[in-house]
Design an enzyme around this catalytic site. Sequence first.
Site, PDB file in Angstrom:
ATOM      1  N   TYR A 317      -2.446  -6.366  -8.580  1.00 13.18           N
ATOM      2  CA  TYR A 317      -1.116  -6.155  -9.161  1.00 13.18           C
ATOM      3  C   TYR A 317      -0.153  -7.178  -8.571  1.00 13.18           C
ATOM      4  O   TYR A 317      -0.344  -7.700  -7.464  1.00 13.18           O
ATOM      5  CB  TYR A 317      -0.603  -4.735  -8.891  1.00 13.18           C
ATOM      6  N   SER A 330       0.498  -3.805   7.363  1.00 18.07           N
ATOM      7  CA  SER A 330      -0.565  -3.948   6.367  1.00 18.07           C
ATOM      8  C   SER A 330      -0.071  -3.743   4.943  1.00 18.07           C
ATOM      9  O   SER A 330      -0.848  -3.944   3.999  1.00 18.07           O
ATOM     10  CB  SER A 330      -1.702  -2.970   6.680  1.00 18.07           C
ATOM     11  N   GLY A 331       1.173  -3.343   4.769  1.00 12.24           N
ATOM     12  CA  GLY A 331       1.724  -3.289   3.425  1.00 12.24           C
ATOM     13  C   GLY A 331       2.065  -1.930   2.864  1.00 12.24           C
ATOM     14  O   GLY A 331       2.287  -1.802   1.656  1.00 12.24           O
ATOM     15  N   HIS A 335       8.897   3.304  -1.802  1.00 16.66           N
ATOM     16  CA  HIS A 335       9.635   2.522  -2.807  1.00 16.66           C
ATOM     17  C   HIS A 335       9.678   3.257  -4.141  1.00 16.66           C
ATOM     18  O   HIS A 335       8.962   4.256  -4.368  1.00 16.66           O
ATOM     19  CB  HIS A 335       9.003   1.139  -2.983  1.00 16.66           C
ATOM     20  N   CYS A 353       0.968   2.750  -0.993  1.00 11.44           N
ATOM     21  CA  CYS A 353       2.388   3.007  -0.792  1.00 11.44           C
ATOM     22  C   CYS A 353       2.741   4.424  -1.222  1.00 11.44           C
ATOM     23  O   CYS A 353       1.970   5.098  -1.921  1.00 11.44           O
ATOM     24  CB  CYS A 353       3.229   2.011  -1.582  1.00 11.44           C
TER      25      CYS A 353
END
Length: 406
Positions: A317, A330-331, A335, A353
């Site tokens: 993505y 690591s991300g 959000h 996430c």
Amino acid sequence: MSTPHRHVRAWAPAALVLAMATSVAACGPATTGADSARDGVSASATPSTPPVRFTVTPAEASTDVRLDAPVTVAVTRGQLEQVDVTAPDGSVLQGALDAAGTTWSSTGPLSASTSYTVHAVATDTAGERVVHDTTLTTLTPVATAFPAVAPLGGSTVGVGMPVIVTLDEPVADDRRDEVERNLHVTTQPQAVEGSWSWQSDTKVEFRPREYWPAQTAVHLDLDLGNVEVAPGVWGTTRDIDFTVGSAVVSTVDLDAHTLTVTRDGEVLRTIPVTAGQTGHGGRYITRSGTKVIMSLEESRQMDAETTGVSPDDPEYYNVAVKYAMRLTNSGEFLHAAPWSVASQGSANVSHGCTGMSTQDARWMFENSKVGDVVVFTGSDRGMEDGNGFSVWNESWEEWTAGSALT
């Protein structure tokens, strides 16, 4: 008449001898105050007044003086009245006189590559003032280790924010204790128990035993100016002040798909969320553990390639997201994820996430700050050391074991 004549003949040679002696003394070398000062001896000394002697350490006129070497000026057979150790820019080295009034010792740090003038004034046992002047020059470091600090000075942070000191030169193993001994954290209005813990040879972090108390003023004194962190490498001095704000602690229940936000112990909102999906070898499962908000970005472009997902992978993505709050290196982020609203509150469908509606994400963003705590429960995947501000995933005993002073 003969008696006076004999007296004159006897007196005349004595007078001549006295005159010659006076003439020789007048033509001989004179002793000056400057000569005595060079010898470190009182210029006012007489046979009945023992001379003042000065001893300056490091040795007078020294060069390459170490930055951790204390400067002392001592006198015998006298009392010190004044000592000034001055740099070329006019700054004066701090110091103090002992109770006996015979030894002055520096209390402040020396600066590198600096020639100091030493000016000392003493009084001898007869009450005469004696002046002594000399110089000292400090070494030039091979390199200087500058400490970068998080959080930033003047910022307001959450109760989970660690203090992170990162030096741009590695610290030798046998110097970590001295470095740590010169990192000082003080708090108001109350003292807070805490400890430093080394993460690498360039990074050391501080956390309290428990979360910071809300509304705490924190002062960080990095007193490394006279610390040799490695052979030939010396530190620098910095002061940082920051404030701990309100205690915002949130909990994400990965099984219930909810995010519950509290401030100072009061529940503000419970938000339906979606988190990392199962399958795919578990690489998208959201980690359980205590995380801390690292940054807030109103808009962020998220490219899966930065997390190791190839563009030809079906799970690849590259999308712009709103109200992104980073939780891990690591991300993992909190959000807005308007595309997954149907699954929020009921299923985990993300790539790791924690997604929520745009409205909830905006509210969360506006009510969060760097250092706020987010605790995740419900997965078997744990937090890795150093993956973000991960300090709260260690017990107090584990954390303090990383200190060089224990």
